[in-house]
Design a protein around this motif. Structure first.
Motif, short mmCIF file in Angstrom:
data_model
loop_
_atom_site.label_atom_id
_atom_site.label_comp_id
_atom_site.label_asym_id
_atom_site.label_seq_id
_atom_site.Cartn_x
_atom_site.Cartn_y
_atom_site.Cartn_z
N SER A 1 0.71 -1.18 -0.02
CA SER A 1 0.05 0.12 0.05
C SER A 1 0.80 1.36 -0.02
O SER A 1 0.54 2.31 -0.67
N SER B 1 -11.11 4.47 -6.50
CA SER B 1 -10.01 3.27 -6.37
C SER B 1 -10.76 2.16 -6.30
O SER B 1 -11.91 1.79 -5.62
N TRP C 1 -3.73 -3.65 0.22
CA TRP C 1 -4.55 -2.44 0.26
C TRP C 1 -5.83 -2.45 1.35
O TRP C 1 -6.03 -1.47 1.46
N THR D 1 -6.02 0.19 4.03
CA THR D 1 -5.26 1.47 3.75
C THR D 1 -6.26 2.73 3.83
O THR D 1 -7.23 2.86 3.31
N VAL E 1 -6.41 5.58 2.57
CA VAL E 1 -5.99 6.43 1.26
C VAL E 1 -6.01 7.93 1.45
O VAL E 1 -5.24 8.49 1.11
#
Length: 322
Positions: A40, A76, A97, A100, A102
């Motif tokens: 990530s 995403s 991921w 995460t 983001v």
């Protein structure tokens, strides 16, 4: 002089694509491969670098006389909590991921405010704003490609649902997929028979040519008279159409927009989709239109940019993104 501007980003399993959006106009596009196996932190670093590149390419031609106030909107892969910008869950197409943050990760790297949604939800927003669903009060976007996902919008609001997981149309059951394994770990879901990989798999299981390696090549084979290719497209299209008819009976949107790689396969795919769809519709929702998506990959960027429009950040929970 300072003006508002957005860097819109689409993060997928193979590429990261970004562009500037100023005054509603998309421009200065950049694309790099996604470091999908690197974790990530590496993915966030790549996104940040692309964002910096878009800003640089936009600002440099203007010289010192004008500076934009930049913000970032991201669509995403993964189930995304739009309120926190966190990946609730994700497949292994992006290593590490899930979990995460983001939004926070990009804000820390860029010192810019960032908002994040699921990529298919971003596509749905884009098509509703500027594409095939423009001008409608409600719309369902269905992405039919490597997987099958969806996004439902009504009165300018995205339905995110519990745990931000609304829209997983590919995991509805369909009789034609009975016993077939689905990438989610279950079986009998429409994605197991109607996604791009599923169609290719069915073609090979039924003795199709080993030289056909993509759905585009499969469509070419079907148009050239390959009976097996034609049959697997018909089966996949009918399965998806049947499921969408059931969804239409529940949601009754103004329009259903279908995008993704399979939507470009032509009438050999669209015809069975429409026929199965129409068979499932109850009289109250009869006549509902199926339309092909218009914006291609730009839809996700337009949708991601729209996260900074107050009208498009409301969800059906009634909350507003601040």
């Amino acid at each position: 002089m300072t003006s508002a501007a957005i860097v819109a980003v689409d993060v997928g399993g193979t590429k990261i694509r970004a562009g500037s959006v100023i005054g509603g106009v998309l421009g200065h596009l950049l694309q790099v491969p996604t470091p999908a196996r690197a974790g990530s932190s590496a993915i966030l670093d790549s996104i940040a670098e692309v964002v910096r590149g878009v800003i640089r390419d936009t600002e440099e031609p203007l010289g010192a006389g004008k500076v934009h106030r930049w913000r970032v909107g991201v669509g995403s892969a993964g189930v995304i909590d739009p309120e926190t910008g966190t990946v609730v869950s994700a497949t292994d197409s992006l290593a590490g991921w899930a979990g995460t943050r983001v939004g926070d990760g990009l804000s820390d790297r860029l010192d810019l405010e960032t908002r994040v949604v699921n990529d298919v939800h971003a596509h749905a927003l884009g098509e509703s704003i500027a594409g095939a669903a423009r001008g409608t009060r409600s719309s369902l976007l269905v992405a039919a490609g490597t997987g099958i996902g969806g996004g439902f919008i009504t009165e300018g609001r995205m339905l995110t649902g519990r745990n931000s997981a609304a829209g997983h149309i590919g995991h509805l059951p369909v009789a034609a997929a009975q016993g077939l394994p689905c990438p989610c770990g279950g079986e009998g879901h429409v994605e197991a028979i109607a996604s791009g990989p599923a169609v290719l798999g069915a073609y090979r299981r039924h003795g199709g040519s080993a030289e056909v390696s993509s759905t585009r090549e499969l469509a070419e084979a079907a148009h050239s008279g390959d009976v097996i290719a034609d049959e697997v497209f018909a089966q996949a299209g009918a399965a998806l159409g049947s499921v969408l008819g059931g969804v239409a009976n529940v949601l009754s949107p103004d329009v259903i927009v279908i995008g993704g790689g399979l939507a470009g396969s032509g009438e050999l795919w669209w015809r069975p989709v429409r026929e199965a769809f129409d068979r499932e519709l109850i009289p109250a929702v009869g006549g509902l239109a199926l339309r092909q998506a218009q914006l291609g990959p730009d839809a996700a960027l337009i949708g991601a940019a729209s996260l900074w429009s107050d009208e498009m950040t409301r969800t059906l929970t009634g909350k507003e993104t601040q």
